[in-house]
Write an enzyme that holds these catalytic residues in place. Structure first.
Site, PDB file in Angstrom:
ATOM      1  N   LYS A   1      28.452  19.996  13.477  1.00 49.23           N
ATOM      2  CA  LYS A   1      29.581  19.638  14.336  1.00 49.23           C
ATOM      3  C   LYS A   1      29.736  18.118  14.521  1.00 49.23           C
ATOM      4  O   LYS A   1      30.265  17.468  13.634  1.00 49.23           O
ATOM      5  CB  LYS A   1      29.490  20.422  15.647  1.00 49.23           C
ATOM      6  CG  LYS A   1      29.559  21.932  15.325  1.00 49.23           C
ATOM      7  CD  LYS A   1      29.764  22.881  16.438  1.00 49.23           C
ATOM      8  CE  LYS A   1      30.012  24.273  15.856  1.00 49.23           C
ATOM      9  NZ  LYS A   1      29.202  25.337  16.335  1.00 49.23           N
TER      10      LYS A   1
ATOM     11  N   ASP B   1      18.165  24.403  18.013  1.00 45.26           N
ATOM     12  CA  ASP B   1      19.443  24.396  17.312  1.00 45.26           C
ATOM     13  C   ASP B   1      20.397  23.546  18.136  1.00 45.26           C
ATOM     14  O   ASP B   1      20.949  23.981  19.143  1.00 45.26           O
ATOM     15  CB  ASP B   1      19.965  25.824  17.132  1.00 45.26           C
ATOM     16  CG  ASP B   1      21.303  25.850  16.388  1.00 45.26           C
ATOM     17  OD1 ASP B   1      21.889  24.770  16.167  1.00 45.26           O
ATOM     18  OD2 ASP B   1      21.762  26.958  16.039  1.00 45.26           O
TER      19      ASP B   1
ATOM     20  N   TYR C   1      23.840  31.787  19.178  1.00 44.46           N
ATOM     21  CA  TYR C   1      24.422  31.884  17.841  1.00 44.46           C
ATOM     22  C   TYR C   1      23.820  30.786  16.973  1.00 44.46           C
ATOM     23  O   TYR C   1      23.720  29.635  17.404  1.00 44.46           O
ATOM     24  CB  TYR C   1      25.940  31.709  17.910  1.00 44.46           C
ATOM     25  CG  TYR C   1      26.631  31.752  16.567  1.00 44.46           C
ATOM     26  CD1 TYR C   1      26.677  32.932  15.826  1.00 44.46           C
ATOM     27  CD2 TYR C   1      27.241  30.620  16.035  1.00 44.46           C
ATOM     28  CE1 TYR C   1      27.316  32.986  14.591  1.00 44.46           C
ATOM     29  CE2 TYR C   1      27.893  30.658  14.801  1.00 44.46           C
ATOM     30  CZ  TYR C   1      27.922  31.843  14.085  1.00 44.46           C
ATOM     31  OH  TYR C   1      28.557  31.890  12.868  1.00 44.46           O
TER      32      TYR C   1
HETATM   33  C1  LIG Z   1      28.558  26.370  15.314  1.00 41.58           C
HETATM   34  C2  LIG Z   1      27.108  26.671  15.410  1.00 41.58           C
HETATM   35  C3  LIG Z   1      26.340  26.988  14.270  1.00 41.58           C
HETATM   36  C4  LIG Z   1      26.965  27.204  12.935  1.00 41.58           C
HETATM   37  O1  LIG Z   1      27.580  26.073  12.426  1.00 41.58           O
HETATM   38  P1  LIG Z   1      28.719  26.238  11.276  1.00 41.58           P
HETATM   39  O2  LIG Z   1      29.029  24.836  10.891  1.00 41.58           O
HETATM   40  O3  LIG Z   1      29.840  26.973  11.927  1.00 41.58           O
HETATM   41  O4  LIG Z   1      28.107  27.028  10.185  1.00 41.58           O
HETATM   42  C5  LIG Z   1      24.977  27.104  14.421  1.00 41.58           C
HETATM   43  N1  LIG Z   1      24.388  26.952  15.609  1.00 41.58           N
HETATM   44  C6  LIG Z   1      25.093  26.664  16.724  1.00 41.58           C
HETATM   45  C7  LIG Z   1      24.373  26.463  18.009  1.00 41.58           C
HETATM   46  C8  LIG Z   1      26.476  26.544  16.657  1.00 41.58           C
HETATM   47  O5  LIG Z   1      27.175  26.325  17.780  1.00 41.58           O
END
Ligand SMILES: *Cc1c(COP(=O)(O)O)cnc(C)c1O
Length: 428
Positions: free
Chosen positions: A265, A237, A142
Site C-alpha cells: 500500500k 503484517d 486479512y
Molecule cells: C491489503 C492487505 C494485504 C494484501 O495486499 P494486496 O496488495 O491487496 O495484495 C495484506 N495484508 C493486509 C494487512 C492488507 O491490508
C-alpha cells in the site's frame, strides 16, 4: 442510464462481477460500483462527473491523497527512462535503505509487487528458517489472498483451519491455525499444544480488515514473548499500518519488534508494490543467499519504486504530517461519536491516528466475534446517507475510513455535519 451504470453493465459481460476485486462491487451496502474517472487530493470524480470526498483512499495507499504532485512527477520521470529492465536499479537500493533506516529491526528488505505476495513470501521464509510448518493467524485479520491465508476462524490446534474460499486445498488450510484477536490465553493454549511445530504467528498490529480494532494493552508484547519462548517467529503484517500509524510503522509506534514485517500500500505510492523484511539471519534464507525460493519479473519495478520512494520521502521530510493526520483522525472520531450519541444510535467509533471505523454495535469491538455483532443493515443505511451527500465510505462495515494529508478540517467538519443531518432525518 448514467455512464457509470453503462460501464457496469458492460463490465459484467467481460469481468467476473464486473470488478477486478470483489469489494468494489459494493454489494454489502446494496449498491453498485462507483466508477472512478479521476482523483485530486481528497476528492474523486465518478464517470458521471459527480464529486465525492473520498474516505476509501484506494484502501490504504493514498496517505498523501490522489495525484500528489511529487509522486506523479516521480512516476512520469521514471517511466520516460524505461518501465522495466528485469535488472537491479538504484532506486531499489534507496528504497531498501530507507525502510531499514525508518523501521527499527528491519535489516534487509526484498521487494515484491503486492501485499499478498509480501505475506506469502514472508511465511515461506519463516517456514524455511525455522524448519517448521504451522502458521497461526487471527480471525478477522486479512493477509492477502494466498491459499494458506484464506482460512476461517477455527479454534486452536484441535480444529485445523477450514478454508474460507472454494479452491483452497484442505491440506493447505490445515497448516494455518486461527486465534481470536486480543486473546493471549487462546494463543497460549495453541502454543501449549504445538509449540515446536509453529513456524510463525502473523498479525495485523492494528486490526484494520475487520473494521479498525486496536491491540489491547500488552497484546503485542504478549505475542512477542510467546513466540520468542517457543523459537517461533513473529510477523507484523504492516501492509496497512506501515508508514500510516507513524513513520516508524506500528512496530515503532507500539515499541514491539517482530522478526519479520510485510509492507505494501503506502510504500507503492499508489502503484502495485509490496515488500517483506526483517532480521538479517532470517532474510538470509531467501534465494540467492539461501534455499527459500522467491522471485518476480516486475519486483522492484522502476516506476513503482519511484512512486513509493517519492511518497516515503515526502512523509519523512514533512515533520508535521503525522501530527496533523492524528489530529484530523481524533476530530473525526470524536465528532462522529457525539453525533451518534446525541441521536441515540448505538455505535462504537474506533481507530487511531488516520484510521477509523464506525461499528454499529452497543459495545466496543476487540475481536472479529465482536465485530460480527454489528448491525450491518444500519451500516448500509449510513453508507447510503453519506453517499447521497457526496461522502464516499468503504462499502462494508468491516473496513476502515482512511484519512489522507489532503483531507482538510473543512472536509472533516462537513462529514460530521452530514452525519448529523442524516441522523436527524432518520436516515441512519
Ligand atoms: C491489503 C492487505 C494485504 C494484501 O495486499 P494486496 O496488495 O491487496 O495484495 C495484506 N495484508 C493486509 C494487512 C492488507 O491490508
Amino acid at each position: 442510464m448514467g455512464r457509470g451504470e453503462e460501464l457496469f453493465a458492460e463490465a459484467q459481460r467481460y469481468i467476473p462481477g464486473g470488478v477486478n476485486s470483489p469489494v468494489r462491487a459494493f454489494r454489502s451496502v446494496g449498491s453498485t460500483p462507483v466508477f472512478a474517472a479521476r482523483g485530486k487530493g481528497a476528492y474523486i470524480w465518478d464517470a458521471d462527473g459527480r464529486r465525492y470526498t473520498d474516505y476509501i483512499g484506494s484502501w490504504g495507499p493514498l496517505i498523501l491523497g490522489h495525484a500528489f504532485p511529487a509522486v506523479t512527477e516521480a512516476i512520469c520521470e521514471a517511466a520516460k527512462n524505461g518501465a522495466t529492465f528485469g535488472l537491479p536499479t538504484e532506486r531499489e537500493v534507496r528504497m531498501a535503505r530507507l525502510i531499514t533506516e525508518l523501521v527499527k529491526g528491519v535489516e534487509m528488505v526484498r521487494m515484491v509487487s503486492s501485499g499478498t505476495e509480501a505475506v506469502l513470501s514472508a511465511i515461506r521464509a519463516a517456514r524455511g528458517f525455522t524448519g517448521r510448518e504451522l502458521i497461526v493467524k487471527f480471525s478477522g485479520c486479512y493477509h492477502g489472498h494466498s491459499d494458506s491465508m484464506l482460512v476461517k476462524a477455527g479454534s486452536g490446534l484441535a480444529t485445523a483451519g477450514i478454508p474460507d474460499s472454494a479452491g483452497v486445498p484442505a491440506g493447505t488450510a490445515a497448516g494455518t491455525l486461527t486465534c481470536r484477536y486480543n486473546d493471549l490465553e487462546e494463543m497460549k493454549e495453541i502454543f501449549a499444544a504445538g509449540r515446536d511445530k509453529i513456524a510463525a504467528v502473523v498479525v495485523e498490529p492494528v486490526g484494520a480488515n475487520m473494521g479498525v480494532v486496536l491491540p489491547a494493552p500488552g497484546f503485542l508484547e504478549g505475542l512477542r514473548e510467546i513466540t520468542a519462548a517457543a523459537g517461533s517467529l513473529l510477523i507484523f503484517d504492516e501492509v496497512i499500518t506501515g508508514f500510516r500509524v507513524s513513520l516508524n510503522c506500528a512496530s515503532g509506534y507500539f515499541g514491539v519488534t517482530p522478526d519479520l514485517w510485510t509492507f505494501g500500500k503506502i510504500i507503492g505510492g499508489g502503484l502495485p508494490v509490496g515488500a517483506y523484511g526483517g532480521r538479517r539471519d532470517v532474510m538470509s534464507v531467501v534465494a540467492p543467499l539461501g534455499p527459500v525460493y522467491q522471485a518476480g519479473t516486475l519486483s522492484g519495478n522502476p516506476v513503482a519504486t519511484a512512486a513509493g520512494l517519492a511518497a516515503l520521502e515526502t512523509l519523512k521530510n514533512d515533520s508535521g504530517v503525522y501530527r496533523k493526520l492524528s489530529e484530523k483522525g481524533e476530530k473525526l472520531r470524536t465528532g462522529l461519536a457525539s453525533v451518534f450519541k446525541n441521536h441515540g444510535i448505538e455505535a462504537s467509533v474506533q481507530g487511531l491516528e488516520s484510521l477509523a471505523t464506525v461499528f454499529f454495535t452497543p459495545a466496543p469491538v476487540s475481536s472479529y466475534d465482536d465485530a460480527k455483532k454489528s448491525d450491518t443493515a444500519r451500516y448500509a443505511r449510513f453508507w447510503k446517507s453519506m453517499e447521497k451527500r457526496g461522502i464516499l465510505l468503504a462499502p462494508s462495515q468491516f473496513e476502515a475510513i482512511f484519512l489522507s494529508a489532503a483531507h482538510s478540517e473543512d472536509d472533516i467538519e462537513y462529514f460530521i455535519s452530514a452525519a448529523d443531518e442524516a441522523a436527524r432525518a432518520g436516515e441512519i
